[in-house]
Write a protein that holds these residues in place. Structure first.
Motif, PDB file in Angstrom:
ATOM      1  N   LYS A 103       0.833  -1.214   0.000  1.00 30.82           N
ATOM      2  CA  LYS A 103       0.000   0.000   0.000  1.00 30.82           C
ATOM      3  C   LYS A 103       0.863   1.259   0.000  1.00 30.82           C
ATOM      4  N   ALA A 104       1.972   1.210   0.690  1.00 33.44           N
ATOM      5  CA  ALA A 104       2.869   2.365   0.717  1.00 33.44           C
ATOM      6  C   ALA A 104       3.480   2.642  -0.651  1.00 33.44           C
ATOM      7  N   ARG A 105       3.525   1.606  -1.508  1.00 38.48           N
ATOM      8  CA  ARG A 105       4.111   1.760  -2.845  1.00 38.48           C
ATOM      9  C   ARG A 105       3.044   1.806  -3.945  1.00 38.48           C
ATOM     10  N   GLY A 106       1.760   1.713  -3.590  1.00 35.11           N
ATOM     11  CA  GLY A 106       0.694   1.725  -4.595  1.00 35.11           C
ATOM     12  C   GLY A 106       0.637   0.466  -5.427  1.00 35.11           C
ATOM     13  N   ILE A 107       0.995  -0.663  -4.830  1.00 35.00           N
ATOM     14  CA  ILE A 107       1.032  -1.957  -5.531  1.00 35.00           C
ATOM     15  C   ILE A 107      -0.166  -2.800  -5.116  1.00 35.00           C
ATOM     16  N   VAL A 108      -0.788  -3.459  -6.075  1.00 35.80           N
ATOM     17  CA  VAL A 108      -1.929  -4.332  -5.813  1.00 35.80           C
ATOM     18  C   VAL A 108      -1.433  -5.647  -5.208  1.00 35.80           C
ATOM     19  N   THR A 109      -2.099  -6.098  -4.148  1.00 38.77           N
ATOM     20  CA  THR A 109      -1.761  -7.380  -3.527  1.00 38.77           C
ATOM     21  C   THR A 109      -2.881  -8.383  -3.762  1.00 38.77           C
ATOM     22  N   MET A 110      -2.485  -9.626  -3.971  1.00 46.17           N
ATOM     23  CA  MET A 110      -3.473 -10.707  -4.090  1.00 46.17           C
ATOM     24  C   MET A 110      -2.877 -11.967  -3.481  1.00 46.17           C
ATOM     25  N   ILE A 111      -3.772 -12.837  -2.985  1.00 45.53           N
ATOM     26  CA  ILE A 111      -3.332 -14.037  -2.297  1.00 45.53           C
ATOM     27  C   ILE A 111      -4.214 -15.217  -2.663  1.00 45.53           C
ATOM     28  N   ASP A 112      -3.593 -16.347  -2.896  1.00 46.03           N
ATOM     29  CA  ASP A 112      -4.319 -17.612  -3.021  1.00 46.03           C
ATOM     30  C   ASP A 112      -4.620 -18.084  -1.606  1.00 46.03           C
ATOM     31  N   ASN A 113      -5.900 -18.059  -1.241  1.00 46.54           N
ATOM     32  CA  ASN A 113      -6.343 -18.385   0.122  1.00 46.54           C
ATOM     33  C   ASN A 113      -7.019 -19.759   0.181  1.00 46.54           C
TER      34      ASN A 113
ATOM     35  N   LYS B 202      -9.158  -8.377   5.453  1.00 47.62           N
ATOM     36  CA  LYS B 202      -9.300  -7.612   6.690  1.00 47.62           C
ATOM     37  C   LYS B 202      -7.979  -7.048   7.192  1.00 47.62           C
ATOM     38  N   VAL B 203      -6.853  -7.560   6.678  1.00 44.66           N
ATOM     39  CA  VAL B 203      -5.546  -7.004   7.068  1.00 44.66           C
ATOM     40  C   VAL B 203      -4.902  -6.243   5.913  1.00 44.66           C
ATOM     41  N   GLY B 204      -5.684  -5.938   4.878  1.00 42.90           N
ATOM     42  CA  GLY B 204      -5.196  -5.041   3.843  1.00 42.90           C
ATOM     43  C   GLY B 204      -4.911  -5.609   2.477  1.00 42.90           C
ATOM     44  N   ILE B 205      -5.086  -6.909   2.265  1.00 39.09           N
ATOM     45  CA  ILE B 205      -4.878  -7.498   0.942  1.00 39.09           C
ATOM     46  C   ILE B 205      -6.010  -7.058   0.012  1.00 39.09           C
ATOM     47  N   ASP B 206      -5.696  -6.798  -1.259  1.00 38.31           N
ATOM     48  CA  ASP B 206      -6.694  -6.289  -2.200  1.00 38.31           C
ATOM     49  C   ASP B 206      -7.607  -7.375  -2.757  1.00 38.31           C
ATOM     50  N   LEU B 207      -7.038  -8.515  -3.136  1.00 37.43           N
ATOM     51  CA  LEU B 207      -7.821  -9.588  -3.746  1.00 37.43           C
ATOM     52  C   LEU B 207      -7.472 -10.926  -3.120  1.00 37.43           C
ATOM     53  N   THR B 208      -8.491 -11.706  -2.787  1.00 36.81           N
ATOM     54  CA  THR B 208      -8.264 -13.094  -2.378  1.00 36.81           C
ATOM     55  C   THR B 208      -8.791 -14.015  -3.460  1.00 36.81           C
ATOM     56  N   LEU B 209      -8.070 -15.100  -3.677  1.00 39.10           N
ATOM     57  CA  LEU B 209      -8.377 -16.053  -4.744  1.00 39.10           C
ATOM     58  C   LEU B 209      -8.530 -17.437  -4.137  1.00 39.10           C
ATOM     59  N   HIS B 210      -9.375 -18.242  -4.762  1.00 37.54           N
ATOM     60  CA  HIS B 210      -9.598 -19.601  -4.272  1.00 37.54           C
ATOM     61  C   HIS B 210      -9.743 -20.580  -5.426  1.00 37.54           C
ATOM     62  N   SER B 211      -9.184 -21.755  -5.234  1.00 36.35           N
ATOM     63  CA  SER B 211      -9.624 -22.915  -6.001  1.00 36.35           C
ATOM     64  C   SER B 211     -10.815 -23.487  -5.250  1.00 36.35           C
ATOM     65  N   ALA B 212     -12.006 -23.167  -5.720  1.00 42.95           N
ATOM     66  CA  ALA B 212     -13.220 -23.608  -5.025  1.00 42.95           C
ATOM     67  C   ALA B 212     -13.510 -25.077  -5.247  1.00 42.95           C
ATOM     68  N   SER B 213     -12.712 -25.721  -6.103  1.00 40.12           N
ATOM     69  CA  SER B 213     -12.816 -27.176  -6.274  1.00 40.12           C
ATOM     70  C   SER B 213     -12.446 -27.882  -4.981  1.00 40.12           C
ATOM     71  N   LYS B 214     -11.734 -27.182  -4.096  1.00 37.33           N
ATOM     72  CA  LYS B 214     -11.227 -27.773  -2.866  1.00 37.33           C
ATOM     73  C   LYS B 214     -12.304 -27.686  -1.772  1.00 37.33           C
ATOM     74  N   TYR B 215     -12.013 -27.019  -0.670  1.00 35.60           N
ATOM     75  CA  TYR B 215     -12.908 -27.016   0.486  1.00 35.60           C
ATOM     76  C   TYR B 215     -14.278 -26.396   0.201  1.00 35.60           C
ATOM     77  N   ILE B 216     -14.320 -25.334  -0.583  1.00 34.51           N
ATOM     78  CA  ILE B 216     -15.583 -24.618  -0.760  1.00 34.51           C
ATOM     79  C   ILE B 216     -16.609 -25.504  -1.437  1.00 34.51           C
ATOM     80  N   GLY B 217     -16.222 -26.192  -2.511  1.00 33.58           N
ATOM     81  CA  GLY B 217     -17.126 -27.177  -3.121  1.00 33.58           C
ATOM     82  C   GLY B 217     -17.293 -28.373  -2.193  1.00 33.58           C
ATOM     83  N   GLY B 218     -16.158 -28.950  -1.801  1.00 36.74           N
ATOM     84  CA  GLY B 218     -16.134 -29.920  -0.722  1.00 36.74           C
ATOM     85  C   GLY B 218     -16.562 -31.329  -1.019  1.00 36.74           C
ATOM     86  N   HIS B 219     -17.002 -31.628  -2.237  1.00 33.10           N
ATOM     87  CA  HIS B 219     -17.501 -32.977  -2.527  1.00 33.10           C
ATOM     88  C   HIS B 219     -16.837 -33.615  -3.750  1.00 33.10           C
ATOM     89  N   SER B 220     -15.765 -32.998  -4.250  1.00 30.23           N
ATOM     90  CA  SER B 220     -15.020 -33.532  -5.400  1.00 30.23           C
ATOM     91  C   SER B 220     -15.914 -33.772  -6.616  1.00 30.23           C
TER      92      SER B 220
END
Length: 388
Positions: free
Chosen positions: A170-180, A192-210
């Motif tokens: 943020k101090a450098r004006g750079i976009v942050t993203m994380i694979d969560n 909630k701690v300042g990351i701009d974008l969170t990304l997910h492979s929803a095939s994993k836990y979010i879908g949850g049934h393979s």
């Protein structure tokens, strides 16, 4: 907004569909309009209203509301795969001549995007050891536009100090993203701690049934609209209404599934760490993990994904161990109901390693929803076959 409300009620206007408990699958490609004026109005707000299912669909819209709320984000997009989500988010924030700083050893298709594909269009990437924030700072160039995180990291689960990297960017004006994907929004909320974008492979836990493949992007309204009207609509990596509905079903039990997987994983980690055949266990919530304190600070739970390394210098021993498991199925991915084993030896096409390379001893285990005792017995019998 409490978790139960998000998972079971948010976005679900049951009075509009016969008070059904499960939302409908709006299995249509197209929508019609009563007059030209309405069609004209809706065409310019396709991100918010059903116009054509490539852009928006009522079933998908319910899912997006829930996912955004879970991450503490303003909006969310759901795509056809985790790779589609990662590629769309990255491409939306770089142009020819730009630079990315990425954590080393990201997910394999993220690596290929940054190492192989983006350089064809004049975008370069510097990969750094993410366990030290100073490494990100040293790698930043005048043309750096994105800092990419994956915490915990793939396979050996190194962590990055998410809040510290967000402050730096943020101090450098750079976009942050994380694979969560590893933690899900239940166990880690980077926005909630300042990351701009969170990304997910929803095939994993979010879908949850393979039974589905999907990806998620969560972020601010401004950022999600930017991606929607560029990479998302242009490349067309959309999810089907049926798969969106399956994800809604999966969300209902997400906390319960994570809790069961976590409980079993804790017991299995404790067992493996005491076994003479096991050289090391990689699991962020184990006190033996070198970043255990950081994991405790920025994660509220750890899920069921772990890696073990065997005491052996022979690849055939690793293969034999994986082949002898009965309750752990050989397969890629994770996050479903079934326990899985993925030996790193699979990635060696010839079945042989170069001198000094010990990575083939790594074996990733995903702990599913089976009884813990059954999984422990399976691991015991497989380990007892190994002679060190």
């Amino acid at each position: 907004m409490d978790l139960s409300y998000i998972l079971n009620e948010l976005g679900e206007e049951r009075v509009n569909y016969f008070n059904a408990i499960a939302p409908p699958i709006i299995q249509t490609s197209n929508f019609t309009f009563p007059d030209v004026a309405t069609m004209r109005r809706d065409m310019v707000q396709e991100h918010a209203v059903p116009f054509y299912t490539r852009g928006n669909n009522p079933t998908v819209q319910i899912l997006c509301k829930k996912l955004a709320a879970l991450e503490g984000a303003e909006e969310a997009l759901v795509l056809a795969s985790g790779s589609a989500a990662i590629a769309s988010a990255v491409l939306a924030n770089v142009a020819q001549g730009d630079h990315i700083v990425s954590v080393a050893k990201p997910y394999s298709w993220t690596l290929r995007l940054m190492r192989d594909l983006l350089p064809r269009f004049g975008v370069t990437t510097t990969f750094v050891d993410g366990t030290d924030v100073a490494n990100f700072e040293k790698a930043i160039q005048p043309n750096t536009k994105v800092i990419y995180l994956e915490s915990p990291n793939s396979f050996t689960f190194e962590l990055q100090d998410i809040a510290a990297v967000a402050r730096l960017a943020k101090a450098r004006g750079i976009v942050t993203m994380i694979d969560n994907s590893y933690s899900t929004p239940i166990y880690q909320q980077p926005i909630k701690v300042g990351i701009d974008l969170t990304l997910h492979s929803a095939s994993k836990y979010i879908g949850g049934h393979s039974d589905l493949v999907a990806g998620v992007i969560c972020g601010s309204e401004e950022m999600i609209r930017k991606i929607f009207y560029s990479e998302f609509m242009t490349l067309g990596g959309i999810i089907s209404p049926m798969n969106a509905w399956l994800m809604l079903r999966g969300l209902r039990t997400l906390p319960l599934r994570l809790a069961q997987s976590s409980r079993s994983a804790k017991m299995i980690v404790e067992f493996l760490e005491q076994h003479p055949v096991v050289r090391r266990v990689y699991y962020p919530f184990s006190p033996s993990h070198p970043q255990y304190e950081l994991a405790q600070q920025q994660m509220t739970g750890c899920g069921g994904l772990l890696t073990m390394a065997l005491h052996t210098d022979r690849m055939e021993v690793v293969d034999a161990f994986a082949n002898s498991l009965k309750r752990f199925l050989l397969g890629v991915s994770w996050g479903g109901h079934e326990s899985l084993v993925f030996p790193a030896s699979v990635t060696y096409p010839t079945g042989e390693a170069e001198p000094g390379d010990t990575n083939f001893t790594l074996i990733r285990l995903y702990i599913g929803l089976e009884e813990t005792s059954a999984l422990l017995e399976d691991l015991k019998q497989a380990l007892n076959r190994i002679n060190v």
